[in-house]
Design a protein around this motif. Structure first.
Motif, short mmCIF file in Angstrom:
data_model
loop_
_atom_site.label_atom_id
_atom_site.label_comp_id
_atom_site.label_asym_id
_atom_site.label_seq_id
_atom_site.Cartn_x
_atom_site.Cartn_y
_atom_site.Cartn_z
N ARG A 44 2.21 1.63 -3.43
CA ARG A 44 1.15 2.07 -4.34
C ARG A 44 0.95 3.59 -4.27
NH1 ARG A 44 -3.82 3.63 -3.62
NH2 ARG A 44 -3.79 3.09 -1.41
N ARG A 45 1.00 4.12 -3.05
CA ARG A 45 0.82 5.56 -2.88
C ARG A 45 2.06 6.34 -3.30
NH1 ARG A 45 -0.41 6.93 2.77
NH2 ARG A 45 0.54 4.97 3.31
N GLY A 46 3.18 5.66 -3.35
CA GLY A 46 4.43 6.32 -3.75
C GLY A 46 5.26 6.71 -2.55
N ASP A 96 0.83 -1.20 0.00
CA ASP A 96 0.00 0.00 0.00
C ASP A 96 0.87 1.26 0.00
OD1 ASP A 96 -2.53 1.46 0.20
OD2 ASP A 96 -1.85 1.93 2.24
N HIS A 97 1.95 1.24 0.77
CA HIS A 97 2.85 2.39 0.77
C HIS A 97 3.50 2.57 -0.60
CE1 HIS A 97 2.91 3.97 4.84
NE2 HIS A 97 2.77 2.73 5.28
N ASP A 109 7.05 9.29 -2.27
CA ASP A 109 6.94 10.73 -2.02
C ASP A 109 5.78 11.08 -1.10
OD1 ASP A 109 9.11 11.06 -3.67
OD2 ASP A 109 7.91 11.51 -5.44
N ALA A 110 4.78 10.19 -1.01
CA ALA A 110 3.61 10.46 -0.17
C ALA A 110 3.92 10.27 1.31
CB ALA A 110 2.45 9.55 -0.57
N THR A 111 5.07 9.70 1.60
CA THR A 111 5.46 9.42 2.98
C THR A 111 6.76 10.15 3.29
OG1 THR A 111 4.50 7.22 2.70
CG2 THR A 111 5.87 7.54 4.61
#
Length: 92
Positions: free
Chosen positions: A44-46, A41-42, A48-50
């Motif tokens: 998938r979100r990329g 899931d992380h 950069d989103a974290t």
């Protein structure tokens, strides 16, 4: 004539331990699946989103989680205590 047999406590205890081992192994498999789904899931979100701090903590957590699964699958002496310490550290 009724024959009664006394069960051997050692055999009963061994059977109980084997059942416990199967439950623990099943929990380790479910835990591994949950960690993988969470990681995917992380991804998938990329990345950069974290934030970088979350990526660093997550990466170190995966190492601890891998250690948990290894302890469950091949428990050396004292593994239950180390397992409790690692799982407690993951909760912090």
């Amino acid at each position: 004539m009724t024959v009664t047999t006394k069960s051997d406590p050692a055999q009963s205890r061994q059977g109980s331990e084997e059942a416990d081992d199967r439950v623990l192994l099943g929990a380790a498999v479910l835990f591994t699946v949950a960690v993988l789904v969470h990681g995917v899931d992380h991804l998938r979100r990329g990345v950069d989103a974290t934030g970088a701090d979350v990526v660093a903590l997550g990466t170190s957590a995966v190492v601890l989680e891998l250690g948990v699964v290894v302890l469950v699958c091949a428990p050396p002496a004292g593994a239950p205590r180390r397992l409790i310490l690692v799982v407690t550290a993951l909760q912090l």
